[in-house]
Design a protein around this motif. Structure first.
Motif, PDB file in Angstrom:
ATOM      1  N   SER A 374      -7.717  -0.361  -4.611  1.00  0.00           N
ATOM      2  CA  SER A 374      -8.126   0.987  -5.010  1.00  0.00           C
ATOM      3  C   SER A 374      -7.442   2.034  -4.145  1.00  0.00           C
ATOM      4  O   SER A 374      -6.990   3.080  -4.646  1.00  0.00           O
ATOM      5  CB  SER A 374      -9.649   1.137  -4.903  1.00  0.00           C
ATOM      6  OG  SER A 374     -10.294   0.246  -5.793  1.00  0.00           O
ATOM      7  N   GLN A 375      -7.342   1.761  -2.848  1.00  0.00           N
ATOM      8  CA  GLN A 375      -6.648   2.679  -1.948  1.00  0.00           C
ATOM      9  C   GLN A 375      -5.177   2.811  -2.329  1.00  0.00           C
ATOM     10  O   GLN A 375      -4.598   3.899  -2.292  1.00  0.00           O
ATOM     11  CB  GLN A 375      -6.780   2.199  -0.506  1.00  0.00           C
ATOM     12  CG  GLN A 375      -8.186   2.274   0.060  1.00  0.00           C
ATOM     13  CD  GLN A 375      -8.272   1.699   1.464  1.00  0.00           C
ATOM     14  OE1 GLN A 375      -7.275   1.235   2.032  1.00  0.00           O
ATOM     15  NE2 GLN A 375      -9.472   1.714   2.031  1.00  0.00           N
ATOM     16  N   PHE A 376      -4.577   1.676  -2.703  1.00  0.00           N
ATOM     17  CA  PHE A 376      -3.169   1.685  -3.077  1.00  0.00           C
ATOM     18  C   PHE A 376      -2.955   2.522  -4.342  1.00  0.00           C
ATOM     19  O   PHE A 376      -2.030   3.340  -4.413  1.00  0.00           O
ATOM     20  CB  PHE A 376      -2.691   0.257  -3.294  1.00  0.00           C
ATOM     21  CG  PHE A 376      -1.273   0.152  -3.787  1.00  0.00           C
ATOM     22  CD1 PHE A 376      -0.210   0.323  -2.929  1.00  0.00           C
ATOM     23  CD2 PHE A 376      -1.014  -0.107  -5.127  1.00  0.00           C
ATOM     24  CE1 PHE A 376       1.099   0.239  -3.384  1.00  0.00           C
ATOM     25  CE2 PHE A 376       0.280  -0.204  -5.584  1.00  0.00           C
ATOM     26  CZ  PHE A 376       1.343  -0.028  -4.715  1.00  0.00           C
ATOM     27  N   CYS A 377      -3.798   2.322  -5.344  1.00  0.00           N
ATOM     28  CA  CYS A 377      -3.672   3.100  -6.581  1.00  0.00           C
ATOM     29  C   CYS A 377      -3.860   4.590  -6.312  1.00  0.00           C
ATOM     30  O   CYS A 377      -3.159   5.439  -6.889  1.00  0.00           O
ATOM     31  CB  CYS A 377      -4.694   2.617  -7.613  1.00  0.00           C
ATOM     32  SG  CYS A 377      -4.367   0.950  -8.267  1.00  0.00           S
ATOM     33  N   ALA A 378      -4.794   4.916  -5.436  1.00  0.00           N
ATOM     34  CA  ALA A 378      -5.021   6.317  -5.092  1.00  0.00           C
ATOM     35  C   ALA A 378      -3.797   6.918  -4.411  1.00  0.00           C
ATOM     36  O   ALA A 378      -3.444   8.082  -4.647  1.00  0.00           O
ATOM     37  CB  ALA A 378      -6.244   6.438  -4.190  1.00  0.00           C
ATOM     38  N   ALA A 387       8.402   5.793  -2.970  1.00  0.00           N
ATOM     39  CA  ALA A 387       8.371   4.767  -1.922  1.00  0.00           C
ATOM     40  C   ALA A 387       8.059   3.395  -2.512  1.00  0.00           C
ATOM     41  O   ALA A 387       8.626   2.375  -2.095  1.00  0.00           O
ATOM     42  CB  ALA A 387       7.341   5.140  -0.856  1.00  0.00           C
ATOM     43  N   TYR A 388       7.175   3.352  -3.496  1.00  0.00           N
ATOM     44  CA  TYR A 388       6.797   2.088  -4.133  1.00  0.00           C
ATOM     45  C   TYR A 388       7.989   1.490  -4.883  1.00  0.00           C
ATOM     46  O   TYR A 388       8.278   0.290  -4.781  1.00  0.00           O
ATOM     47  CB  TYR A 388       5.615   2.326  -5.066  1.00  0.00           C
ATOM     48  CG  TYR A 388       5.153   1.116  -5.841  1.00  0.00           C
ATOM     49  CD1 TYR A 388       4.848  -0.070  -5.203  1.00  0.00           C
ATOM     50  CD2 TYR A 388       5.004   1.171  -7.233  1.00  0.00           C
ATOM     51  CE1 TYR A 388       4.400  -1.177  -5.912  1.00  0.00           C
ATOM     52  CE2 TYR A 388       4.562   0.074  -7.956  1.00  0.00           C
ATOM     53  CZ  TYR A 388       4.264  -1.103  -7.284  1.00  0.00           C
ATOM     54  OH  TYR A 388       3.820  -2.191  -7.991  1.00  0.00           O
ATOM     55  N   LYS A 414      -3.434   3.106 -12.893  1.00  0.00           N
ATOM     56  CA  LYS A 414      -3.219   3.997 -14.027  1.00  0.00           C
ATOM     57  C   LYS A 414      -1.875   4.705 -13.955  1.00  0.00           C
ATOM     58  O   LYS A 414      -1.371   5.202 -14.956  1.00  0.00           O
ATOM     59  CB  LYS A 414      -4.355   5.024 -14.096  1.00  0.00           C
ATOM     60  CG  LYS A 414      -5.715   4.406 -14.404  1.00  0.00           C
ATOM     61  CD  LYS A 414      -6.797   5.461 -14.504  1.00  0.00           C
ATOM     62  CE  LYS A 414      -8.154   4.828 -14.833  1.00  0.00           C
ATOM     63  NZ  LYS A 414      -9.228   5.844 -14.926  1.00  0.00           N
ATOM     64  N   VAL A 415      -1.303   4.754 -12.750  1.00  0.00           N
ATOM     65  CA  VAL A 415       0.002   5.400 -12.567  1.00  0.00           C
ATOM     66  C   VAL A 415       1.094   4.405 -12.923  1.00  0.00           C
ATOM     67  O   VAL A 415       1.140   3.293 -12.402  1.00  0.00           O
ATOM     68  CB  VAL A 415       0.176   5.877 -11.118  1.00  0.00           C
ATOM     69  CG1 VAL A 415       1.528   6.539 -10.934  1.00  0.00           C
ATOM     70  CG2 VAL A 415      -0.948   6.840 -10.738  1.00  0.00           C
ATOM     71  N   ALA A 416       1.993   4.768 -13.811  1.00  0.00           N
ATOM     72  CA  ALA A 416       3.100   3.893 -14.219  1.00  0.00           C
ATOM     73  C   ALA A 416       4.348   4.241 -13.423  1.00  0.00           C
ATOM     74  O   ALA A 416       4.788   5.379 -13.399  1.00  0.00           O
ATOM     75  CB  ALA A 416       3.375   4.051 -15.711  1.00  0.00           C
ATOM     76  N   CYS A 417       4.906   3.239 -12.747  1.00  0.00           N
ATOM     77  CA  CYS A 417       6.113   3.437 -11.950  1.00  0.00           C
ATOM     78  C   CYS A 417       7.250   2.621 -12.567  1.00  0.00           C
ATOM     79  O   CYS A 417       7.052   1.488 -13.012  1.00  0.00           O
ATOM     80  CB  CYS A 417       5.895   3.006 -10.505  1.00  0.00           C
ATOM     81  SG  CYS A 417       4.636   3.977  -9.633  1.00  0.00           S
TER      82      CYS A 417
END
Length: 426
Positions: A374-378, A387-388, A414-417
């Motif tokens: 959850s921290q990573f997604c945030a 960076a990812y 939810k974020v698409a990279c």
């Protein structure tokens, strides 16, 4: 594999912690604290650590164990060393094993359970790790002396303690093997290490053992116990130096001369791994690695895993077992059955009941990585994917070889990279 680990070292030196941290590691400065207050806190911290590690303990034997006494311990016990990345599950795994009546951990009182015994005479967390309870081999920049603690506390640089959790494996002396890179494979080292650790295993009485061996001679045959009592030592750094420990215990001593006893050694090594992004997030929450970026911490994780894989390949005759933290959390009974049978303290029939009993003493929660995921997604939603994406491009091939994936970790956010589609995890 070797070139990959060498490249990790080169990348580390280009981005070593004494330089400015990367953008994703930047944090606002902490409020200023008065010098006298910081100095007092540093001194108090040091005194607490000394007390917890048994400084001034009356149990300290007056002399090193005789070589015959060391052999007597090794003849009748299984030596179990647990290792893995810091914040990777070594403490939970050790606590579970110590809940078994035949397993005894360092720093725990009789019938105590590892880090959960702090309130009844045991030590907690890093203070029951073997690396901090000995003076034979290096501590890899993971511990500071009183002068350094005081200096770094006063100057506000306590968070930048040498190499620490996120880079210790790069140290020249971190990877120790039977090749005797540091010249520490000696009979004196063997006796000293068993003496220092032995006084922290509550099931051993070293003074009595030493005097008994001295009075009765070195031809005394010790009874073989089936199954053997397990002496457990846990240090995350064992992932880098287990071959040295095995070679140290297997050194010939006076009692293995022609006509003397031959030690019936049973030395085992248990390693636990955890998703590198969960490890990185957990490590960054502690001061020792908070100045490093996630990218740097994952690189260090890869270096440790590749070193371990190469060492196991080189020592196929050694007794090693690898488990995953996620597997332990999702199927604790199945994982413990596997470990108990491997240790020889249970058979296939009795292991399930033993595992059930252990889990009543040390409950295991599922979803062990949810908080860090959850921290990573945030962080992706807040800081974006640059960076990812860079980390996936550079490190995903190496991570995939270990059975984990950086891409999959972020694919459920939810974020698409863009980099999430660049590697096939099958």
């Amino acid at each position: 594999m070797g070139s990959s680990r060498a490249e990790a070292k080169r990348r580390h030196h280009r981005t070593r912690p004494d330089r400015a941290p990367t953008a994703d590691a930047a944090r606002p400065p902490a409020p200023a604290t008065p010098l006298l207050h910081r100095a007092a806190v540093g001194l108090l911290l040091y005194l607490c650590v000394v007390a917890a590690l048994g400084g001034g303990s009356s149990r300290l034997p007056p002399e090193l164990l005789r070589a015959e006494a060391v052999d007597a311990v090794l003849d009748t016990h299984t030596m179990l060393h647990v290792g893995g990345p810091h914040r990777g599950g070594t403490t939970l795994l050790s606590d579970l094993l110590e809940a078994h009546p035949l397993v005894h951990g360092l720093g725990a009182p009789e019938n105590g359970i590892g880090s959960r015994s702090a309130g009844v005479g045991g030590t907690k967390g890093p203070l029951n790790e073997g690396i901090f309870l000995q003076s034979v081999f290096p501590r890899f920049g993971l511990a500071m002396g009183p002068v350094e603690i005081a200096y770094r506390t006063v100057t506000g640089t306590l968070r930048q303690n040498g190499t620490g959790w996120g880079a210790y494996a790069y140290a020249p002396t971190a990877h120790l093997t039977e090749a005797n890179e540091t010249g520490l494979l000696t009979d004196v080292s063997r006796r000293q290490l068993m003496t220092e650790w032995g006084r922290k295993w509550a099931c051993l009485n070293l003074s009595e053992l030493n005097s008994t061996i001295s009075s009765l001679g070195d031809e005394v045959a010790k009874p073989e116990r089936q199954p053997r009592t397990v002496l457990l030592e846990k240090s995350p750094t064992n992932i880098m130096m287990w071959r040295f420990l095995e070679a140290l215990w297997r050194l010939p001593s006076r009692s293995t001369r022609p006509g003397g006893r031959t030690a019936r050694l049973d030395v085992k090594f248990l390693f636990i791994s955890r998703h590198p992004l969960a490890v990185a997030a957990a490590q960054r929450s502690w001061a020792d690695a908070s100045h490093l970026s996630v990218h740097q911490l994952v690189e260090h994780w890869i270096y440790q895993q590749e070193t371990l894989a190469a060492d196991i390949h080189a020592r196929t005759d050694a007794s090693t077992l690898r488990v995953h933290f996620e597997q332990l959390a999702d199927d604790p009974i199945g994982t413990l059955i596997r470990v108990f049978v491997w240790l020889g303290i249970e058979d296939e029939t009795s292991a399930r009941e033993a595992a059930t009993t252990v889990l009543q003493k040390v409950p295991v929660k599922g979803g062990t990585n949810l908080k860090y995921h959850s921290q990573f997604c945030a962080s992706l939603a807040r800081d974006g994917c640059v960076a990812y994406n860079r980390m996936i491009d550079a490190l995903e091939p190496s991570v995939l070889k270990t059975g984990y994936s950086l891409r999959e970790w972020g694919s459920s956010c939810k974020v698409a990279c863009a980099a999430q589609n660049r590697f096939d995890t099958k």
